[in-house]
Design an enzyme around this catalytic site. Structure first.
Site, PDB file in Angstrom:
ATOM      1  N   CYS A  37       0.836  -1.200   0.000  1.00  0.00           N
ATOM      2  CA  CYS A  37       0.000   0.000   0.000  1.00  0.00           C
ATOM      3  C   CYS A  37       0.879   1.260   0.000  1.00  0.00           C
ATOM      4  O   CYS A  37       1.995   1.239   0.514  1.00  0.00           O
ATOM      5  CB  CYS A  37      -0.934  -0.017   1.216  1.00  0.00           C
ATOM      6  SG  CYS A  37      -2.448  -0.958   0.928  1.00  0.00           S
ATOM      7  N   HIS A 154      -1.226  -8.077  -7.033  1.00  0.00           N
ATOM      8  CA  HIS A 154       0.169  -8.117  -7.472  1.00  0.00           C
ATOM      9  C   HIS A 154       0.415  -9.371  -8.293  1.00  0.00           C
ATOM     10  O   HIS A 154      -0.367 -10.318  -8.239  1.00  0.00           O
ATOM     11  CB  HIS A 154       1.112  -8.099  -6.253  1.00  0.00           C
ATOM     12  CG  HIS A 154       1.084  -9.361  -5.443  1.00  0.00           C
ATOM     13  ND1 HIS A 154       0.040  -9.682  -4.596  1.00  0.00           N
ATOM     14  CD2 HIS A 154       1.954 -10.398  -5.362  1.00  0.00           C
ATOM     15  CE1 HIS A 154       0.283 -10.853  -4.025  1.00  0.00           C
ATOM     16  NE2 HIS A 154       1.440 -11.319  -4.481  1.00  0.00           N
ATOM     17  N   GLN A 156       3.939 -11.787 -10.134  1.00  0.00           N
ATOM     18  CA  GLN A 156       5.349 -12.077  -9.924  1.00  0.00           C
ATOM     19  C   GLN A 156       6.030 -12.405 -11.253  1.00  0.00           C
ATOM     20  O   GLN A 156       5.408 -12.963 -12.151  1.00  0.00           O
ATOM     21  CB  GLN A 156       5.503 -13.248  -8.942  1.00  0.00           C
ATOM     22  CG  GLN A 156       4.813 -12.970  -7.597  1.00  0.00           C
ATOM     23  CD  GLN A 156       4.947 -14.105  -6.591  1.00  0.00           C
ATOM     24  OE1 GLN A 156       6.042 -14.490  -6.202  1.00  0.00           O
ATOM     25  NE2 GLN A 156       3.825 -14.645  -6.166  1.00  0.00           N
TER      26      GLN A 156
END
Lengths: 326, 326
Positions: A37, A154, A156
């Site tokens: 955040c 998110h 990766q």
């Protein structure tokens, strides 16, 4: 010391990495302060890039603080024999997709999705140029059933000193198909899917999304470029058309499946010349109570055919897992 | 109509079976009346055998009421081409291991475990003699994380019209090892494991249990006969010695891991002559929050090395997953 070991019986690879122990998990612990955040940017290792520049970033690319593989490790060539292994050498990045703590491809703007895929692609190209790297893979785990540890949207990107077994198998199958037919197995598949129609979820001029004929998982979807292209990082890819496909597919999945958990993996050709490979995205939803014996048995039991799954998604029907499969 | 489809890209098989929809799940619904408890024997299809005979049975073998495959289906030879499939022909049994609603190999008597493995073995032998059956597999799913739908201790025996991909791969690897070394890859592995010691969990004169070098899962354990034997259904197998190994392994697992979920799969040589294969049992614990991207990526990330896992099990230490891996 991180290490990569080869499963000589099954052909896969296992990465052993102690560094991941102790990483935060906001599914298991609600007191965890989200490291992705805004305001906690210093909790990630020094940023690789942010977009746009400045305080009001929308996307950040950072090294993974709990990497499975690192460039600090000495690269060892895989040994041959009864026990095959290599050093845990590699690259492991995290792409923070939004400053917001929630959201996903179903809610992001087309412009944002396009940018995310452009960054994936750019970074995969960079990683593949690194010494001793043989493969770059983008993956995304969403939801507890899919092994995610943080809720903040998110994905990766991992650089590997080896070629993953799934890609090796696909490459072998495709090469032997090419030898016999002088055609790409993926190109033939997508042409057929478009002709048959029943497994198609979405289609535009550049991409088609379909539930594969032998879907292992409920609502498994592959997104594939219609035109032959081995490399996800190729500048020829049209990421605007892809963004439309991705948004449409995830909107349909989220409409039909409540509390969707899924893994998304981008398959691209390994480093070097692999002109016959055909890059694509695999979306593997993980519905509750999935069986697990498939790992050892070599077969899956699935009670939802891809033709039914594609119809549910196309028509926007609600799928009630507990009612259908309990 | 049930159907088996081949994943031509990955090499695995997917069984599509509508019959499983609607089967009871006492993990999802606590009102489900257990169909395996005494007094509800008529809820399963007509029994194949019970032991001992009479009212006070300890073990029952019955056809699965919700079979993935059935003998009613027409057998079709797998088609070749872009889409490979076969009819959903096969056999699917359930072995109810005890009249009690709870328990497991860790709590059963040695005599009972021996009897269970004798019945598995006898039934696999019978199934492999059936027309068009190429493989018989025993598997057991325990706990919600491992895809179990009923808590009552039970296992499953399936007869397949094809050879599962895991067994094909093992066979290929073993054959090529045999060609080069005139030795069995499994025999060499077990000899080495006994010499190295660090991954051994239990050993007696006939069997060794060890965490394999490239363990994909936390506390993965393989139990293997020390002497070369391709067939689980061979009368040469010593199921008394095996019962001691099985009881010891599951006692250790249940001591170290709280609320253990796991899949157990018995790998044996396919129908026909496969003198180089080496049968064994794979135990794949499914700890909470497992990642899921391994299906698409072709690699596993595991943060507990098999040497550490074996030590924890040997020493009877308690493993706290939430503390170690969050």
């Amino acid at each position: 010391m991180p290490e990569i070991r080869k499963d000589i019986f099954g052909g896969g690879w296992v990465i052993y990495s102690g560094k991941r122990i102790g990483r935060p998990n906001d599914y298991a612990d609600f007191k965890v302060k989200c490291p992705f955040c805004p305001g906690r940017e210093e909790e990630t290792p020094p940023e690789i890039l942010r977009w746009p520049k400045g305080k009001n970033w929308q996307i950040r690319l950072v090294p993974n603080r709990y990497p499975a593989l690192t460039k600090e490790e000495i690269f060892l060539k895989p040994s041959c024999g009864l026990y095959e292994y290599a050093g845990g050498y590699g690259i492991h990045d995290v792409l923070v997709e939004t400053p917001e703590h929630k959201g996903g491809f179903e809610s992001f703007s087309i412009e944002k999705i396009k940018k995310i895929f452009e960054i994936y692609s750019m970074r995969c190209g960079e990683i593949k140029k690194e010494k001793n790297i043989k493969y770059a893979m983008v993956f995304k785990n969403v939801g507890k059933n899919a092994g995610a540890s943080l809720r903040h949207p998110h994905s990766q990107i991992i650089g590997l000193p080896l070629i993953p077994s799934t890609v090796s198998w696909e490459t072998e199958k495709n090469e032997s198909f090419w030898e016999k037919n002088s055609k790409c197995l993926f190109c033939e598949t997508i042409k057929n899917e478009i002709k048959i129609k029943s497994r198609i979820v979405y289609e535009n001029s550049k991409y088609a999304a379909f539930c594969p004929f032998a879907s292992r998982f409920f609502f498994e979807i592959w997104i594939m470029p219609k035109k032959h292209e081995p490399y996800f990082e190729s500048p020829k890819n049209d990421f605007l058309a892809l963004a439309y496909a991705v948004k449409k597919v995830f909107s349909a999945l989220n409409r039909s499946v409540k509390d969707l958990s899924y893994n998304m993996i981008i398959h691209s050709a390994p480093c070097g010349e692999h002109p016959h490979y055909h890059w694509h995205i695999e979306i593997l939803p993980k519905l509750a109570s999935m069986a697990g014996f498939e790992w050892g048995s070599g077969f899956h039991i699935n009670s939802l055919r891809p033709e039914e799954a594609a119809e549910i998604l196309r028509k926007g029907k609600i799928f009630n897992f507990d009612k259908e499969e309990k």
